[in-house]
Write an enzyme that holds these catalytic residues in place. Structure first.
Site, mmCIF file in Angstrom:
data_model
loop_
_atom_site.group_PDB
_atom_site.id
_atom_site.type_symbol
_atom_site.label_atom_id
_atom_site.label_comp_id
_atom_site.label_asym_id
_atom_site.label_seq_id
_atom_site.Cartn_x
_atom_site.Cartn_y
_atom_site.Cartn_z
ATOM 1 N N LYS A 205 3.715 18.640 131.043
ATOM 2 C CA LYS A 205 3.661 18.872 132.484
ATOM 3 C C LYS A 205 4.857 18.198 133.159
ATOM 4 O O LYS A 205 5.561 18.810 133.941
ATOM 5 C CB LYS A 205 2.339 18.336 133.040
ATOM 6 N N GLU A 211 7.076 10.893 123.799
ATOM 7 C CA GLU A 211 6.611 11.430 122.508
ATOM 8 C C GLU A 211 7.035 12.891 122.363
ATOM 9 O O GLU A 211 7.577 13.308 121.336
ATOM 10 C CB GLU A 211 5.082 11.358 122.409
ATOM 11 N N GLY A 265 -3.353 17.134 133.428
ATOM 12 C CA GLY A 265 -3.117 17.388 132.012
ATOM 13 C C GLY A 265 -4.407 17.625 131.240
ATOM 14 O O GLY A 265 -4.536 18.584 130.479
ATOM 15 N N ARG A 266 -5.391 16.765 131.451
ATOM 16 C CA ARG A 266 -6.622 16.856 130.651
ATOM 17 C C ARG A 266 -7.501 18.031 131.063
ATOM 18 O O ARG A 266 -8.523 18.281 130.448
ATOM 19 C CB ARG A 266 -7.379 15.531 130.710
ATOM 20 N N GLU A 351 -9.870 8.861 130.565
ATOM 21 C CA GLU A 351 -8.723 8.852 131.484
ATOM 22 C C GLU A 351 -9.192 9.160 132.907
ATOM 23 O O GLU A 351 -8.562 8.764 133.881
ATOM 24 C CB GLU A 351 -7.663 9.879 131.030
ATOM 25 N N HIS A 382 -23.018 9.364 108.048
ATOM 26 C CA HIS A 382 -22.700 8.509 106.907
ATOM 27 C C HIS A 382 -21.658 7.460 107.263
ATOM 28 O O HIS A 382 -21.090 6.825 106.382
ATOM 29 C CB HIS A 382 -22.232 9.378 105.739
ATOM 30 N N LYS A 503 3.701 2.335 129.150
ATOM 31 C CA LYS A 503 4.874 3.206 128.987
ATOM 32 C C LYS A 503 6.145 2.483 129.436
ATOM 33 O O LYS A 503 7.179 2.540 128.772
ATOM 34 C CB LYS A 503 4.722 4.469 129.849
HETATM 35 O O1 F6P Z 1 -1.341 9.744 128.832
HETATM 36 C C1 F6P Z 1 -0.848 9.975 130.090
HETATM 37 C C2 F6P Z 1 -0.527 11.406 130.329
HETATM 38 O O2 F6P Z 1 0.131 11.463 131.541
HETATM 39 C C3 F6P Z 1 -1.740 12.326 130.322
HETATM 40 O O3 F6P Z 1 -2.437 12.311 131.492
HETATM 41 C C4 F6P Z 1 -1.098 13.622 129.997
HETATM 42 O O4 F6P Z 1 -2.041 14.586 129.599
HETATM 43 C C5 F6P Z 1 -0.154 13.208 128.912
HETATM 44 O O5 F6P Z 1 0.331 11.949 129.322
HETATM 45 C C6 F6P Z 1 0.990 14.150 128.661
HETATM 46 O O6 F6P Z 1 1.752 14.320 129.808
HETATM 47 P P1 F6P Z 1 2.791 15.493 129.929
HETATM 48 O O7 F6P Z 1 2.053 16.783 129.842
HETATM 49 O O8 F6P Z 1 3.451 15.300 131.254
HETATM 50 O O9 F6P Z 1 3.778 15.364 128.798
#
Ligand code: F6P
Length: 535
Positions: A205, A211, A265-266, A351, A382, A503
C-alpha cells in the site's frame, strides 16, 4: 463512544459478573435448546456461541453496552464512508470494495464505486489473459507463474485465500507468495521458476515497506539475470496506493493497480491486493469471494444486536477479555486449508485492537485486544490443547469446521475430523470431575492429574463447504467482529502506530550497524553479529 468502565451499562455488566455466572456445564445441561436458541445463521455460516459462559442476562447487558457505545452507529458510519479512522483522518471503506456496481458510496463527495469496479475489471483482464495463456512475457513465452511479494495485510489475506481455495487452482499455473525479509523465503518462492514465464506482483500500500522493497529489488535482479535489464518491465506488476513510488521503482502505469488510501492493509484482500488470488482461482470465483463478504456487510448493517453474528461475537470478545480477564483466544480451524487463518487473524485482531489509547486520547481503562493464536485442528490438539484443558489460564477458543471438504480420501478423514472438533468443544465445556475420573478406574494418586475443570468457553463455526463465498463470509465476520470490539472499547481499529517505533530503530541500526546511540545489550548483540559475519 467513551470506552469508560464507569458508565451505567459497563457497571451493570461488572455487577452481573461479580454475582457469579453459572458454569458452562450447568448452562448447557439445564438448557438443551441453548445452541438452537443462541446460534445464528449468517449466510452459509452457522455461528454457535452456546458454549460461551454467558446467560440471557449477560447477553441483554452486552446489548445495552452496545447501545451505550453506539456500536451500530459506528458500524454504519464505517459503511457510509465517514472518517472513522480518526487518528489518520480517513474512512475505512473496505466494505466498498465488495459493493455492487449500482451502489453509491461517496468519499469527499465523489462516488468511489465506479473506480473500484474499473480496477476489478483491469484485474480480471490480466488474470484472464494469464489463465488463458494469452499473457506473454518479454520473450513471447506465456506467463505460467505469479509470485506476490508483500507483508502483513499485503500478504496474509491473499496467502490464506489462495491456500483455502487451492482446490480451485489450475495445475498449469503456479501462484506463490513471499513476505519474509529473510532471503530464504524469496529463494523458495522463486525456486524452479523461469524468469521468462514469471510475473512478480509487488504488493505494498505504502510502497515504502522495507521487506517488500528489498524482495522486489531481489526479484527484479532475478528477472534481469534471466532476461536482461531492459526486459524486466513486462514482468513487474504493482499494487499500491502510491503509483508514483511504483513508477519510480520502474513499474509501468499500465501494470500498476491502485489501492485506495482508505483501505487498511489488513482489510485489503478484496482489493487489488487479491490479484494473485484472482489469478489462482479465476475472476468469477474471486467475485464470489467478494459477494460472500458483501452478504455479511448487509447482515451487519441490518440484523438486531443479539441476532447479528459478527456483533454478538465482538461483544462476547469484550466480555471474555475485559470482564472475565481472559488474556488470549485460540483459533482452531478443523480444516487444513484454513491453517493460515490464525496468522491472518493475528494481524486483523491484534493490529486493530492492541491499543491502550482511546479515540479521544485517554488511556483505555480496561484490558483491550487479546493475544490471538492457534493452529489447525487436529495438529493443535497434539501441541497446545493440554494447556487449553488443564492450564491455569482459561483461553476461549473458536473451533471452525467445514462439513464437505474438497478432499476426503476413502471417505475416512472428515467424519473423524468433525468428531474431534465436537469432542474438544464438549470436553472444554464440561471437563471431568474427580469422581468421574475415579469411577473410570483411575488410580487415586492420578485422579487430580486426570481431572478436568471444564468451564472453558468456545464458539463453534460451521461452514458447509470451503467455497469462495463461504470463505468471504467467514473473513468479513471476523472483520466486523473486530470493529465491534473496538467500538465498545472506544479505540481506533484502523490505525497501527504501534509498529512504527521498531521500524524506525531498524532503519537506524541498518544504516549504522557498528554503533549509534543504543543500549549496551543492542551494542553487544551487534558486535557479536559482526564478529560472526566477519564484517
Ligand atoms: O505492519 C505494519 C503494516 O503497515 C501493516 O499494517 C501493513 O499491512 C503492512 O505493514 C504492509 O504495509 P504495505 O502494504 O504498505 O507494504
Amino acid at each position: 463512544m467513551t470506552g469508560s468502565t464507569t458508565t451505567a451499562a459497563w457497571m451493570a455488566l461488572a455487577r452481573h459478573r461479580d454475582d457469579g455466572i453459572a458454569p458452562l456445564g450447568r448452562l448447557l445441561g439445564e438448557d438443551p435448546g441453548r445452541a438452537t436458541r443462541l446460534g445464528i445463521e449468517v449466510g452459509d455460516l452457522w455461528i454457535d456461541p452456546s458454549r460461551q459462559q454467558v446467560t440471557d442476562t449477560t447477553l441483554g447487558l452486552l446489548a445495552d453496552l452496545a447501545d451505550e457505545r453506539s456500536v451500530a452507529s459506528y458500524l454504519q458510519q464505517m459503511l457510509d464512508g465517514q472518517p472513522v479512522n480518526a487518528t489518520e483522518g480517513l474512512p475505512a471503506l473496505h466494505t466498498a470494495l465488495r459493493a455492487p456496481r449500482h451502489e453509491v458510496i461517496r468519499v469527499d463527495g465523489i462516488d468511489v464505486v465506479p473506480g473500484i469496479h474499473a480496477t476489478l475489471g483491469r484485474m480480471s483482464d490480466l488474470a484472464t489473459a494469464i489463465r488463458d495463456g494469452r499473457r506473454s512475457g518479454a520473450t513471447g513465452r506465456p506467463i505460467t507463474a505469479v509470485v506476490s511479494l508483500g507483508i502483513g495485510g499485503s500478504h496474509l489475506g491473499p496467502a490464506l485465500a489462495a491456500e483455502a481455495l487451492s482446490h480451485l487452482g489450475r495445475p498449469d499455473l503456479t501462484v506463490r507468495f513471499s513476505s519474509n525479509l529473510d532471503g530464504a523465503d524469496l529463494v523458495a518462492a522463486l525456486d524452479g521458476l523461469v524468469p521468462a514465464q514469471t510475473l512478480i506482483v509487488v504488493c505494498s500500500k505504502s510502497f515504502t515497506t522495507i521487506e517488500t522493497l528489498t524482495a522486489a529489488e531481489s526479484a527484479r535482479s532475478w528477472l534481469a539475470d534471466g532476461l536482461g535489464d531492459d526486459r524486466v518491465a513486462d514482468h513487474l506488476v504493482a499494487v499500491t496506493a502510491s503509483p508514483e513510488r511504483a513508477a519510480a521503482f520502474g513499474i509501468d502505469a499500465e501494470l500498476t493497480f491502485r489501492l485506495p488510501q482508505w483501505v487498511g492493509g489488513r482489510f485489503s484482500l478484496p482489493s487489488a491486493v487479491g490479484l494473485a488470488v484472482m489469478v489462482a482461482i479465476g475472476p468469477p470465483a474471486f467475485m464470489e469471494l467478494l459477494a460472500g463478504m458483501r452478504l455479511v456487510d448487509e447482515h451487519v448493517a441490518t440484523a438486531p444486536t443479539l441476532r447479528n453474528g459478527p456483533v454478538l461475537l465482538g461483544l462476547i470478545d469484550v466480555w471474555n477479555r475485559s470482564l472475565m480477564g481472559r488474556t488470549s483466544m485460540a483459533v482452531v480451524p478443523y480444516a487444513h486449508r484454513l491453517r493460515l487463518l490464525p496468522s491472518y487473524l493475528q494481524q486483523l485482531s491484534m493490529e486493530s485492537l492492541g491499543k491502550g489509547t482511546t479515540l479521544d486520547g485517554r488511556t483505555v481503562d480496561t484490558p483491550s485486544g487479546a493475544v490471538v493464536w492457534g493452529a489447525a485442528g487436529t495438529d493443535g490438539q497434539h501441541a497446545f490443547f493440554q494447556l487449553l484443558h488443564q492450564g491455569t489460564d482459561v483461553v476461549p477458543c473458536d473451533l471452525i469446521g467445514v462439513a464437505r471438504p474438497a478432499e476426503d480420501p476413502r471417505g475416512a478423514h472428515q467424519d473423524l475430523l468433525l468428531a474431534n472438533l465436537a469432542a474438544q468443544a464438549e470436553a472444554l465445556a464440561h471437563g471431568r470431575t474427580a469422581a468421574e475420573a475415579a469411577a473410570g478406574g483411575t488410580p487415586p494418586d492420578l485422579v487430580a492429574h486426570r481431572t478436568f475443570a471444564g468451564n472453558r468457553p468456545s464458539t463453534t463455526i460451521l461452514l458447509p463447504e470451503l467455497t469462495p463465498s463461504a470463505l468471504g463470509q467467514l473473513l468479513a465476520t471476523y472483520e466486523h467482529r473486530t470493529v465491534t470490539a473496538a467500538a465498545v472499547w472506544g479505540i481506533d481499529p484502523f490505525d497501527q502506530w504501534g509498529v512504527e517505533l521498531g521500524k524506525e530503530l531498524a532503519s537506524r541500526i541498518a544504516a549504522d550497524p557498528a554503533g549509534g546511540a543504543h543500549d549496551g545489550s543492542t551494542l553487544e548483540l551487534l558486535r557479536r553479529y559482526r564478529e560472526l559475519r566477519g564484517t
